[in-house]
Write a protein that holds these residues in place. Structure first.
Motif, short mmCIF file in Angstrom:
data_model
loop_
_atom_site.label_atom_id
_atom_site.label_comp_id
_atom_site.label_asym_id
_atom_site.label_seq_id
_atom_site.Cartn_x
_atom_site.Cartn_y
_atom_site.Cartn_z
N PHE A 314 0.84 -1.20 0.00
CA PHE A 314 0.00 0.00 0.00
C PHE A 314 0.88 1.25 0.00
O PHE A 314 1.28 1.76 1.05
CB PHE A 314 -0.93 0.00 1.22
CG PHE A 314 -1.95 -1.10 1.18
CD1 PHE A 314 -2.97 -1.08 0.26
CD2 PHE A 314 -1.87 -2.16 2.06
CE1 PHE A 314 -3.91 -2.09 0.20
CE2 PHE A 314 -2.81 -3.18 2.02
CZ PHE A 314 -3.83 -3.14 1.08
N ARG A 315 1.20 1.71 -1.20
CA ARG A 315 1.93 2.96 -1.36
C ARG A 315 1.18 3.80 -2.37
O ARG A 315 0.67 3.30 -3.36
CB ARG A 315 3.37 2.70 -1.83
CG ARG A 315 4.24 3.93 -1.62
CD ARG A 315 5.73 3.59 -1.63
NE ARG A 315 6.51 4.73 -1.18
CZ ARG A 315 6.83 4.98 0.09
NH1 ARG A 315 6.47 4.16 1.03
NH2 ARG A 315 7.52 6.05 0.41
N TYR A 316 1.12 5.12 -2.11
CA TYR A 316 0.17 5.96 -2.84
C TYR A 316 0.79 7.02 -3.75
O TYR A 316 0.24 7.31 -4.80
CB TYR A 316 -0.76 6.66 -1.83
CG TYR A 316 -1.35 5.70 -0.83
CD1 TYR A 316 -2.14 4.63 -1.24
CD2 TYR A 316 -1.08 5.82 0.53
CE1 TYR A 316 -2.67 3.73 -0.34
CE2 TYR A 316 -1.61 4.94 1.45
CZ TYR A 316 -2.40 3.89 1.00
OH TYR A 316 -2.91 3.00 1.91
N ASP A 317 1.90 7.60 -3.37
CA ASP A 317 2.40 8.75 -4.10
C ASP A 317 3.51 8.43 -5.09
O ASP A 317 3.88 9.26 -5.90
CB ASP A 317 2.91 9.81 -3.10
CG ASP A 317 1.79 10.30 -2.20
OD1 ASP A 317 0.65 10.42 -2.69
OD2 ASP A 317 2.05 10.56 -1.01
N ARG A 397 -6.17 0.23 -2.57
CA ARG A 397 -5.27 1.39 -2.59
C ARG A 397 -6.04 2.66 -2.86
O ARG A 397 -5.80 3.70 -2.23
CB ARG A 397 -4.19 1.20 -3.67
CG ARG A 397 -3.08 0.25 -3.29
CD ARG A 397 -1.94 0.35 -4.28
NE ARG A 397 -1.14 -0.87 -4.27
CZ ARG A 397 -1.18 -1.80 -5.20
NH1 ARG A 397 -1.97 -1.65 -6.25
NH2 ARG A 397 -0.42 -2.88 -5.11
N ARG A 401 -6.35 5.57 -0.14
CA ARG A 401 -5.79 6.88 -0.50
C ARG A 401 -6.84 7.98 -0.34
O ARG A 401 -6.52 9.08 0.12
CB ARG A 401 -5.26 6.85 -1.93
CG ARG A 401 -4.70 8.20 -2.36
CD ARG A 401 -3.99 8.16 -3.67
NE ARG A 401 -3.44 9.48 -4.00
CZ ARG A 401 -2.58 9.72 -4.96
NH1 ARG A 401 -2.15 8.72 -5.72
NH2 ARG A 401 -2.13 10.93 -5.19
N ARG A 404 -6.98 8.76 3.32
CA ARG A 404 -5.80 9.52 3.72
C ARG A 404 -5.92 10.96 3.28
O ARG A 404 -5.65 11.90 4.06
CB ARG A 404 -4.54 8.89 3.12
CG ARG A 404 -3.26 9.59 3.52
CD ARG A 404 -2.18 9.43 2.49
NE ARG A 404 -2.48 10.07 1.22
CZ ARG A 404 -1.61 10.21 0.24
NH1 ARG A 404 -0.37 9.75 0.38
NH2 ARG A 404 -1.94 10.80 -0.90
#
Length: 501
Positions: A314-317, A397, A401, A404
């Motif tokens: 789970f990585r967004y940027d 994701r 996101r 977040r």
């Protein structure tokens, strides 16, 4: 040939012992089962013939007992519909426990404590479809007890997936499937304790003639030892390591992750437990230079890195941070889990082990450790190979996101004085607080119906760096429909912006 007792109606556990003979014992046992609620109102009882055969007594005894209890109001009977527990035969209720006092608070409405994803988003339909396909194709031997290593179908699919998605260099024969991350950590810790760990900084590159008695050819030896852990982390990880007979020592955590340079100054450290992709709980990735320091230390001292990749997907940027294991698979134990990507209830995790550790771990796991269910393993293998896992992760994701971003926007609009960090990945964020305010804000959150953990909850008591005040906000945990209410409660609990003099 008489019918077996197993062919009759539903089973009842009835103890007929006691004074008065069989009829009195049966009457007493049925009355007690109804009174205590073991037989709920409306429950249909076996026929007199079935129950008599099950208990090995005369049918007339059962019929007379039923008649007595019908007369007393415990049972009801109608021609053609059998005998049932009477609707008004309610069990005695256990009195509810009274609140402890005027300070008692109700259970929280919202839960922002870390450790669990949004379980309401579990892909039930896709999982059920995968389970059906896996069950149809499962070989007969899959319904046995299984092996310590795990199902070969899952290990083969995991090797491909981890290489593609996390940069892990894995052979299926080096993968061990576990019943959760904690079991994996316990197995590795016990294997280190039994088979030996790194020989300490003074012996890292000694020749065979210089090694002490009992030392293995690669420099390992059995006995006591220490595992370095991050100064901010989960206390039960340290407890698991301690129960295996090893000590723990904290590594300082700062804005670049664990200070891995400290490893070189520690004696008898056999392994270091790190969260390189997304430090828990501060949320920062391990700096590239520190990743190299950790691997160099492990190579020089014959030690291991235990890589906890708990939410690396789970990585967004930007692109996900690759697994540390891909840089040195002979020095890193990669540990992954489905608890964050799917659900903790599956109890499925996996380790990719260095060759030298496979046999010691399997030896420990074969001594009575719980195995993950073979059918769930086969279902996960099918879920992965069909592409359903990737589709689920992409959807989650996007969902996480959005939450977040909503959290960050709400803080910017209503609490701009509160700095948020650790938001590039994962399922939680850290809200940094003024010194000395953490506990009062956690208490205020409880009054707002919010379960929340402070940063100090995760600090190793043996840590030497100054404590930091903050909140660990697990925005990934609440379901979508409640998230607006979660944000409102959180904002009400935060301190007001300080007024300028």
């Amino acid at each position: 040939m008489d019918k077996s007792w197993a062919t009759f109606g539903r089973d009842l556990h009835l103890d007929l012992t006691g004074p008065g003979g069989l009829r009195a014992g049966l009457t007493r046992a049925l009355r007690e089962a109804v009174r205590t609620g073991r037989l709920a109102p409306g429950t249909r009882l076996p026929s007199t013939r079935s129950l008599a055969a099950d208990l090995g007594i005369a049918r007339n005894t059962v019929a007379e007992t039923y008649a007595d209890l019908v007369a007393e109001g415990w049972l009801s009977a109608r021609q053609g519909s059998g005998t049932h527990v009477a609707d008004r035969a309610q069990p005695h209720a256990v009195p509810a426990r009274r609140p402890a006092g005027p300070g008692h608070r109700a259970a929280p409405r919202f839960d922002l404590t870390p450790g669990t994803p949004d379980v309401s988003a579990f892909p039930r339909t896709a999982w059920l479809a995968a389970a059906r396909r896996a069950l149809t194709a499962a070989p007969h031997e899959a319904f046995g007890y299984g092996t310590a290593r795990g199902r070969p179908e899952l290990r083969a699919v995991l090797a491909d997936y981890l290489a593609r998605a996390r940069g892990v260099r894995a052979d299926p024969e080096r993968i061990v499937v576990c019943a959760g991350f904690m079991q994996g950590l316990a197995l590795v810790s016990r294997a280190l304790r039994a088979a030996g760990g790194g020989p300490g900084r003074a012996a890292g590159r000694r020749g065979a003639a210089d090694r002490g008695p009992g030392t293995t050819p690669d420099g390992w030896r059995p006995g006591d030892g220490t595992v370095a852990t991050e100064s901010y982390g989960l206390d039960f990880h340290r407890h698991v390591i301690g129960r295996a007979g090893l000590r723990t020592v904290p590594l300082t955590v700062d804005a670049h992750g664990a200070r891995t340079a400290e490893l070189a100054g520690l004696d008898d450290v056999r392994a270091a437990l790190l969260t390189p992709a997304h430090q828990f709980p501060t949320g920062v990735p391990l700096h590239p230079g520190r990743r190299a320091e950790a691997l160099n230390w492990a190579a020089e001292h014959g030690a291991l890195i235990l890589e906890d990749d708990y939410d690396g997907e789970f990585r967004y940027d930007r692109q996900p941070v690759g697994a540390l294991q891909g840089l040195d698979p002979d020095r890193v134990v990669y540990m992954g889990t489905s608890s964050k990507s799917l659900a903790p209830a599956l109890r499925l995790s996996w380790m990719v082990l260095p060759d030298r550790l496979v046999d010691p771990v399997l030896a420990v796991k074969s001594t009575g450790e719980w195995q993950s269910g073979s059918l769930d393993q086969l279902t996960l293998a099918e879920f992965l190979s069909s592409g359903a896992y990737d589709r689920h992760l992409r959807g989650m994701r996007l969902r996480y996101r959005r939450r977040r971003d909503a959290l960050v926007a709400a803080l910017a609009a209503h609490a701009p004085h509160v700095r948020v960090s650790g938001i590039a990945a994962g399922l939680h964020a850290v809200l940094e607080l003024p010194p000395g305010t953490e506990q009062s804000i956690v208490t205020a959150a409880r009054w707002q119906g919010l379960a929340l953990e402070g940063l100090s909850r995760f600090r190793d008591p043996a840590a030497t760096e100054p404590a930091r005040d903050g909140l660990v906000v697990a925005y990934g945990r609440p379901p979508d429909h409640s998230f607006a209410g979660v944000l409102d409660a959180l904002l009400r609990a935060l301190p007001p912006e300080p007024q300028a003099d």
